[in-house]
Design an enzyme around this catalytic site. Sequence first.
Site, short mmCIF file in Angstrom:
data_model
loop_
_atom_site.label_atom_id
_atom_site.label_comp_id
_atom_site.label_asym_id
_atom_site.label_seq_id
_atom_site.Cartn_x
_atom_site.Cartn_y
_atom_site.Cartn_z
N LYS A 186 0.74 -1.28 0.17
CA LYS A 186 -0.05 -0.21 0.13
C LYS A 186 0.82 1.44 0.08
CE LYS A 186 -4.41 -1.20 0.29
NZ LYS A 186 -5.52 -0.43 -0.50
N SER A 245 0.37 -9.74 -0.81
CA SER A 245 0.43 -8.35 -0.78
C SER A 245 0.57 -7.87 0.72
CB SER A 245 -1.03 -7.83 -1.22
OG SER A 245 -1.92 -8.51 -0.17
#
Length: 397
Positions: free
Chosen positions: A49, A300
């Site tokens: 992110k 992720s």
Amino acid sequence: MVTLDKIYHASHVLKEIIRPTELIKAPKICPDCNLYIKTENLQVTGSFKVRGAYYKISQLSDEEKKKGVIACSAGNHAQGVALAAAKNGIKAKICIPDGAPISKVEATKSYGAEVCLVKGVYDDAYEKAVSLVEETGATFIHPFDDEMVIAGQGSIGLEIIEQLPKVDAVIVPIGGGGLISGVGFALKSLDPDIKIYGVQAEGAASMVKSIKDDEIETLEDVHTIADGIAVKTPGVNTFEICRKYVDDIVTVSDDEISTAILELIEREKMIAEGAGATSVAAAMFNKLPIKGKNVVCLVSGGNIDVTILSRVINRGLQKAGRLAELVVELTDKPGQLLGVSEIISSYGANVVSLEHNRSDERLDINDCVLRISIETRNQEHLDEIKDALVNGGFKIK
């Protein structure tokens, strides 16, 4: 519009803040294909992110920077925005669902951001963030539905194709769709033959439903251990990009996610959060046509709350048939418990705990129940023990 030029520019800007994550071969996880792990769980802040957040904030004007930024997040985007804001010397306020892991909330605070806990899920935090933007004039840093954020995430695609030029398929977790939009756009622009596959949790399959119905859908609720992708409504931009560039989207259960987390710990000595492990779960449980292919699973994030890690591991052990509770009905007479123990011992299983109950009013007067937790090698081993107990005259409920 997202363009390949923007993604290359994002990659250049990000060199000063992110680490290019390793691509690790993981042959034991899915032997039917050449599986690689893109380790964004080892990224700065523990998640991809930071790429999109930093690129977006770096492109703000001086006037925008003076007013600060506001974001909403289940945790990982919050940390990315907080770090990016700190690096750019601007104020950040982050709206986070009150059910987000404490570790993610505290990590966000540690980067200097102000945290506003909002009752509900991500979408409730989003509504609060939008209202604060209207009140303050700060810039809203969307976690996924923003072209700059998407371009930042797309830098991962550039790294993948550089690290593995002959990649056949990339499997990507999907929440709101920002990650797969950036990665998919980058890779398909460079090589249209690369397959881009998305994965969602069964309890938060908003993009799956939207693509199926060919319009953006909003789920009534979401429920999954993969809190990082628990999004009720996909983005407008991400929905359009997914329709064009994503070849297929599948779902995985919480049990499958837990098994993937366990597999990453045992096989690769690597910690992944629920959202990050969905790509590995899709490969492990044969959700996609990847046999014989060069496949990248994008892990992720690794910001799993340690307070629930043991529960996730236990769920993974149960799913794999390596931890089980057997409920055995016995006749209440000497030697019954010994008979059960001898069978379990002869098959090399390990007893973790047991409970012997003769007071259940649902039982016949001469019966009792034995609840026994055992550790086994796999599901086949567990099935062998069950069969042996039944053949030994015991009844398994």
